[in-house]
Design a protein around this motif. Structure first.
Motif, short mmCIF file in Angstrom:
data_model
loop_
_atom_site.label_atom_id
_atom_site.label_comp_id
_atom_site.label_asym_id
_atom_site.label_seq_id
_atom_site.Cartn_x
_atom_site.Cartn_y
_atom_site.Cartn_z
N CYS A 18 0.84 -1.20 0.00
CA CYS A 18 0.00 0.00 0.00
C CYS A 18 0.87 1.25 0.00
CB CYS A 18 -0.92 0.00 1.22
SG CYS A 18 -2.04 1.42 1.25
N ARG A 22 -5.05 6.23 -1.74
CA ARG A 22 -6.45 6.41 -1.36
C ARG A 22 -7.45 6.18 -2.49
NH1 ARG A 22 -6.63 8.10 3.91
NH2 ARG A 22 -4.83 9.22 4.66
N GLU A 25 -10.52 4.44 -1.15
CA GLU A 25 -11.50 5.30 -0.48
C GLU A 25 -12.34 6.06 -1.50
OE1 GLU A 25 -9.40 7.93 2.14
OE2 GLU A 25 -9.13 6.40 3.68
N LEU A 49 -7.74 4.52 5.46
CA LEU A 49 -6.31 4.27 5.61
C LEU A 49 -5.84 4.82 6.94
CD1 LEU A 49 -4.76 5.09 2.13
CD2 LEU A 49 -5.32 2.89 3.09
N PRO A 60 -4.76 -0.11 5.10
CA PRO A 60 -6.18 -0.03 4.77
C PRO A 60 -7.00 -0.88 5.74
CG PRO A 60 -4.85 -0.71 2.86
CD PRO A 60 -3.99 -0.79 4.07
#
Length: 179
Positions: A18, A22, A25, A49, A60
């Motif tokens: 990661c 984002r 999201e 996150l 996440p």
């Protein structure tokens, strides 16, 4: 009660991959907008996150079940010298924090794996993850047979007690228009 085999859907998270973009999201909030993809408000996303700025590490976390009361766990974890409380990694939508609550109504959010008609091959956050930090997995597990309607009534009663019956009814009405 008899046990049956049930398909369990899971999003696996590889923290090492990661990069904190984002995208998960953003796409989650757009997918759950009314109508779909009409707006983007990450506060409505069912994934968040957690970021450690010192180590530049992102984790996440996707929304799990609603917890009707605050948990008793207030333990602290030390990871690479930084202290975190248990709430940072918790997937529950609970009364003690704002994470995983619908920003307008305050009602709890839960990851629904982007179930839709027609069904998607995998949740949107997994599809849009740029670094493959999120992967989708389905497996079969043995579980108790059938949904218990008493549990559903208890859950609805808790929501009505906390948020008021009219707010719950308005939210259900709004959700039914999505389909």
């Amino acid at each position: 009660m008899a046990k049956v085999r049930k398909k369990v859907k899971v999003i696996k998270i590889d923290v090492d991959k990661c990069n904190g973009c984002r995208a998960c999201e953003v796409i989650c909030s757009a997918f759950h907008a009314t109508p779909k993809f009409s707006s983007n408000n990450p506060a409505r996303a069912r994934i968040r996150l957690v970021h450690d700025a010192i180590k530049d590490v992102y984790l996440p976390v996707y929304a799990g079940e609603y917890a009707p009361a605050e948990c008793m766990g207030r333990g602290k974890y030390v990871i690479d010298g930084k202290e975190y409380d248990e709430c940072s990694f918790c997937r529950a939508s609970c009364p003690s924090r704002g994470a995983f609550k619908e920003p307008d109504s305050g009602l709890p959010l839960k990851c629904d794996m982007c179930e839709s008609d027609p069904p998607l091959s995998e949740p949107m956050c997994v599809q849009w993850c740029l670094n493959d930090a999120l992967t989708y997995e389905e497996r079969e597990e043995e579980v108790e047979e059938g949904a218990n309607l008493d549990d559903m009534e208890t859950g609805l009663e808790e929501l009505a007690n906390k948020f008021g019956l009219q707010k719950v009814m308005d939210t259900v009405a709004r959700m039914s228009k999505k389909g």
